[in-house]
Design an enzyme around this catalytic site. Structure first.
Site, PDB file in Angstrom:
ATOM      1  N   ASN A 163      74.700  18.050  -5.116  1.00 38.91           N
ATOM      2  CA  ASN A 163      75.777  17.112  -5.450  1.00 38.91           C
ATOM      3  C   ASN A 163      76.229  16.530  -4.118  1.00 38.91           C
ATOM      4  OD1 ASN A 163      78.055  15.728  -6.157  1.00 38.91           O
ATOM      5  ND2 ASN A 163      79.260  17.532  -6.730  1.00 38.91           N
ATOM      6  N   TRP A 164      75.809  15.320  -3.880  1.00 37.40           N
ATOM      7  CA  TRP A 164      76.072  14.722  -2.560  1.00 37.40           C
ATOM      8  C   TRP A 164      77.530  14.319  -2.367  1.00 37.40           C
ATOM      9  CZ3 TRP A 164      71.517  10.847  -1.200  1.00 37.40           C
ATOM     10  CH2 TRP A 164      70.327  11.578  -1.088  1.00 37.40           C
ATOM     11  N   LYS A 165      78.271  14.224  -3.477  1.00 32.34           N
ATOM     12  CA  LYS A 165      79.678  13.787  -3.428  1.00 32.34           C
ATOM     13  C   LYS A 165      79.755  12.396  -2.774  1.00 32.34           C
ATOM     14  CE  LYS A 165      80.992  18.588  -3.600  1.00 32.34           C
ATOM     15  NZ  LYS A 165      81.960  19.643  -3.315  1.00 32.34           N
TER      16      LYS A 165
ATOM     17  N   HIS B 162      83.504  17.635 -12.682  1.00 33.78           N
ATOM     18  CA  HIS B 162      83.589  18.350 -11.407  1.00 33.78           C
ATOM     19  C   HIS B 162      85.059  18.589 -11.072  1.00 33.78           C
ATOM     20  CE1 HIS B 162      83.314  19.297  -7.169  1.00 33.78           C
ATOM     21  NE2 HIS B 162      82.060  19.631  -7.416  1.00 33.78           N
TER      22      HIS B 162
ATOM     23  N   GLU C  26      86.642  18.291  -8.450  1.00 31.72           N
ATOM     24  CA  GLU C  26      87.262  17.221  -7.646  1.00 31.72           C
ATOM     25  C   GLU C  26      87.715  16.069  -8.541  1.00 31.72           C
ATOM     26  OE1 GLU C  26      83.987  16.957  -4.929  1.00 31.72           O
ATOM     27  OE2 GLU C  26      84.549  18.904  -4.110  1.00 31.72           O
TER      28      GLU C  26
ATOM     29  N   GLU D 152      81.712  26.679 -11.158  1.00 27.55           N
ATOM     30  CA  GLU D 152      82.135  26.424  -9.787  1.00 27.55           C
ATOM     31  C   GLU D 152      83.578  26.889  -9.607  1.00 27.55           C
ATOM     32  OE1 GLU D 152      79.404  23.169  -7.987  1.00 27.55           O
ATOM     33  OE2 GLU D 152      81.278  22.266  -8.637  1.00 27.55           O
TER      34      GLU D 152
ATOM     35  N   GLY E 172      83.519  24.062  -0.992  1.00 27.79           N
ATOM     36  CA  GLY E 172      83.737  23.465   0.331  1.00 27.79           C
ATOM     37  C   GLY E 172      84.591  24.317   1.254  1.00 27.79           C
TER      38      GLY E 172
ATOM     39  N   SER F 175      80.019  26.751  -2.134  1.00 28.85           N
ATOM     40  CA  SER F 175      79.568  27.297  -0.849  1.00 28.85           C
ATOM     41  C   SER F 175      78.243  28.046  -0.945  1.00 28.85           C
ATOM     42  CB  SER F 175      80.648  28.182  -0.225  1.00 28.85           C
ATOM     43  OG  SER F 175      81.829  27.429   0.000  1.00 28.85           O
TER      44      SER F 175
ATOM     45  N   GLY G 159      76.777  21.544  -2.808  1.00 30.59           N
ATOM     46  CA  GLY G 159      77.460  20.445  -2.136  1.00 30.59           C
ATOM     47  C   GLY G 159      76.955  20.290  -0.711  1.00 30.59           C
ATOM     48  N   GLY G 160      77.715  20.824   0.241  1.00 33.95           N
ATOM     49  CA  GLY G 160      77.418  20.658   1.670  1.00 33.95           C
ATOM     50  C   GLY G 160      75.967  20.926   2.053  1.00 33.95           C
TER      51      GLY G 160
END
Ligand code: 13P
Length: 258
Positions: free
Chosen positions: A13-15, A100, A102, A172, A178, A218, A239-240
């Protein structure tokens, strides 16, 4: 049915990251690394709307699938700034992240809108990756189980047993996103098992056993193998670490070997 018969799915998930040239370079780097996962682990990159066309072109003919990061529940109309399911289908997009944390935290999305988006995605032929997870204080208050059960019930409201086969659930925990604070494999497994039992209640045992459940929060090259070894964790939403080809590949390879 057991884990080995479910589809293992590693999704990035590149966000809100990567311009089109950056997206092209990252996918070009990922493609050869993960080619060996074909037929074993589904590899997906969920990218910003502006990168979808580039991503579809770069990954054409490869085993890397492309997903969007959200979708609206109406097929067209006066919804400034939104993107519809038919628009994504027309681009050839296969997956879409929905709900998500976010989106829930910063953009006011609720279980009701998550449910509507999920239904719209399914009706258009997209495969939704529906995200659920508890806040840190909800875990502290010992209501993780209730929170997750409620999210699953509401988010999948009126999704049929036939349709839910095309749904991926991503667990999640919000406190792990993150933050570098990863859930322990035991904590993640406990909630993923709970999600499966909630699916069995809403549908039936066989349906629940067939649904892919991912862990996200994470997950990285170092902790992925332990998480992916758990019986109810069928993949990851990353993510990251999905922004670095080598790290993302390490996670894909852990799923291939797991
Ligand atoms: P991180 O892997 O950066 O914690 O993000 C997880 C996530 O939100 C994936 O959807």
């Amino acid at each position: 049915m057991n884990k080995s018969t479910r589809k293992a799915i590693i999704a990035g998930n590149w966000k809100m990251n990567n311009t089109r040239p950056e997206a092209k370079a990252l996918l070009e780097a990922i493609k050869p690394l993960v080619a060996n996962a074909e037929g074993n682990v589904e590899v997906i990159a969920c990218v910003p709307f502006t990168n979808l066309e580039t991503a579809m072109n770069v990954t054409a003919g490869s085993n890397v699938k492309i997903g969007a990061e959200n979708v609206h529940f109406k097929s067209s109309g006066a919804y400034t700034g939104e993107i519809s399911a038919p628009m994504l289908v027309e681009l050839g997009v296969e997956y879409v992240v929905i709900g998500h944390s976010e989106r829930r935290q910063y953009f006011g999305e609720t279980d009701e809108t998550v449910n509507k988006r999920t239904l719209a995605a399914l009706e258009a032929g997209l495969k939704p990756i529906v995200c659920v997870g508890e806040l840190e204080w909800e875990r502290d208050c010992n209501i993780t189980e209730e929170v997750i059960a409620r999210q699953i019930k509401l988010d999948l409201w009126s999704v049929t047993a036939e349709q839910v086969k095309n749904v991926v659930i991503a667990y999640e925990p919000v406190w792990a996103i993150g933050t570098g604070k990863v859930a322990t494999p035991e904590q993640a497994e406990e909630v993923c098992a709970l999600i499966r039992s909630q699916l069995a209640k809403l549908y039936d045992e066989a349906t629940a056993e067939a649904v892919t459940i991912q862990y996200g929060g994470s997950m990285n090259a170092k902790n992925c193998a332990e998480l992916l070894a758990k019986p109810n964790i069928d993949g990851g939403l990353i993510g990251g670490a999905s922004l670095k080809a080598d790290d993302f590949n390490t996670i894909v390879q852990a799923a291939v070997n797991g």
